[in-house]
Design a protein around this motif. Sequence first.
Motif, PDB file in Angstrom:
ATOM      1  N   THR A  36       0.843  -1.168  -0.257  1.00  0.00           N
ATOM      2  CA  THR A  36       0.027   0.059   0.002  1.00  0.00           C
ATOM      3  C   THR A  36       0.796   1.265  -0.137  1.00  0.00           C
ATOM      4  N   VAL A  37       0.684   2.224  -0.983  1.00  0.00           N
ATOM      5  CA  VAL A  37       1.311   3.483  -0.946  1.00  0.00           C
ATOM      6  C   VAL A  37       0.042   4.493  -0.859  1.00  0.00           C
ATOM      7  N   VAL A  53       0.936   6.197  10.726  1.00  0.00           N
ATOM      8  CA  VAL A  53       0.390   4.943   9.992  1.00  0.00           C
ATOM      9  C   VAL A  53       1.045   5.360   8.564  1.00  0.00           C
ATOM     10  N   VAL A  54       1.060   6.318   8.243  1.00  0.00           N
ATOM     11  CA  VAL A  54       1.683   6.325   6.901  1.00  0.00           C
ATOM     12  C   VAL A  54       3.220   5.720   6.638  1.00  0.00           C
ATOM     13  N   ASN A  55       3.849   6.202   7.636  1.00  0.00           N
ATOM     14  CA  ASN A  55       5.264   5.880   7.913  1.00  0.00           C
ATOM     15  C   ASN A  55       5.489   4.428   8.162  1.00  0.00           C
ATOM     16  N   ASP A 113      -5.599  -0.047  10.180  1.00  0.00           N
ATOM     17  CA  ASP A 113      -4.157   0.398  10.814  1.00  0.00           C
ATOM     18  C   ASP A 113      -4.481   2.068  11.562  1.00  0.00           C
ATOM     19  N   LEU A 114      -5.344   2.698  11.009  1.00  0.00           N
ATOM     20  CA  LEU A 114      -5.519   3.995  11.711  1.00  0.00           C
ATOM     21  C   LEU A 114      -6.191   3.719  12.788  1.00  0.00           C
ATOM     22  N   GLU A 170      -9.579  -0.341   3.120  1.00  0.00           N
ATOM     23  CA  GLU A 170     -10.288  -1.172   4.431  1.00  0.00           C
ATOM     24  C   GLU A 170      -9.050  -1.336   5.289  1.00  0.00           C
ATOM     25  N   SER A 171      -8.000  -1.895   4.861  1.00  0.00           N
ATOM     26  CA  SER A 171      -6.795  -2.241   5.602  1.00  0.00           C
ATOM     27  C   SER A 171      -6.168  -1.070   6.134  1.00  0.00           C
ATOM     28  N   PHE A 172      -6.132   0.127   5.588  1.00  0.00           N
ATOM     29  CA  PHE A 172      -5.466   1.271   6.022  1.00  0.00           C
ATOM     30  C   PHE A 172      -6.196   1.950   7.064  1.00  0.00           C
TER      31      PHE A 172
END
Length: 411
Positions: free
Chosen positions: A83-84, A256-258, A235-236, A230-232
């Motif tokens: 994911t990016v 979370v981005v890092n 994580d958030l 959904e996965s991101f």
Amino acid sequence: MEHGEAASLGRYFSCQLKENPSYYFATQLDCEELITNIFWANARMIIDYSHFGDVITFNTTYSTNRDSRPLGVFLGLNHHRETVVFGGALLYDETIESFVWLFESFFEAVSEKKPITIFTNQYAAMSAAIKVVMPKTYHALCSWHMWQNAKKHLGHLLKNESQFNDDFLRCIYEYDGEDEFLTAWNEMLDKYNFRENKWLIDLFKLKEKWAQAYVKRTFTAGMKTTQLSESFNADLKDCLHTDLNIVEFFTHFETVVNQERDKELEAKYNSRHKFPRLKLKSSPMLNQVATMYTPTLFDLFQTKVEEVMTLSILEHNASQTHSYVVGVFNQYGKYEVMWNPLDETLSCSCKKFKSFGVLCRHGLKVLDVLDIKLIPNRYIMKRWRRDAKDGSGKNCTTHNIKPDTQLEYVD
């Protein structure tokens, strides 16, 4: 926003710009000069979009604060299929006007480079905004959310008719040909007496956005859903709670981005220090791509090479352009592969290369029959290669972008 939060947000953005002038943000104000919508993208997000912004996903199903305002995140897949993140937004509402402003702000940040394909959920307002801002972009609907909607509208049938599940899912995923899909869809409606079902009638009107027979015609990088979102969001959720102030939210979002970037750095490290395991060590083709594809893509490609052994040439017509019908002997499913020896072009009716960017097993079968041991360079897409991100740090088409040097990989 609560009193003082707008000033805190302004200070936060000012600090980001001081650290890196390539940071981008935009805010939309209402008639009383109050902030309604916010979009932001840091330098690394903009650079990543220049490399991998061909296919993006976007949804606003996750709410972040006590007022349940939607969070929208633009996401994609990098060359390791990790994911990016390309940008984020906090929205006041989900109207056409808000989405139009958001998409225009996003494309301003990335020098107006539009994606080939965007995956979203089935929102009428979002769909209308996409038509306005990116009319040439293919708009695909998330098949997973469509299935969830089917449970809401057809729940009684799903419970009482177990076979309907299989028939409905086959219409979404399996039929490569338009005629095959239309026949199967009509047979399903007749079988379950659903000719008058309004939800299915409306869904069929959108068939070009979800049925495999149509989706395969455009580049999707192998995506079929907004599962990245959904996965991101999951994580958030682990590091967010509803009483955060605005700056705390941005800090956690960066965390979370890092974490996602750390996954890419780990994949990059492994690709440099671990040579892929070749199951056919003497294969010139596997040796050719072993050091070109990322390990994840190499594994996918190697599986296709193995599957070549199961295929047969069922028909062959030799003229100026060679035509082959490829399939598994005595099994359903035949595909036509065209090979032009003059310019070494290959095409298959399954359109796997067009939609995914990696040659299909049917095309590989024809190359094998022709005793062609190496893949023509045009069929090794750079976006899946180890060097996909090589080159200058430019924001898609125009100005130079200064990356965050703290995130650079060091051998």
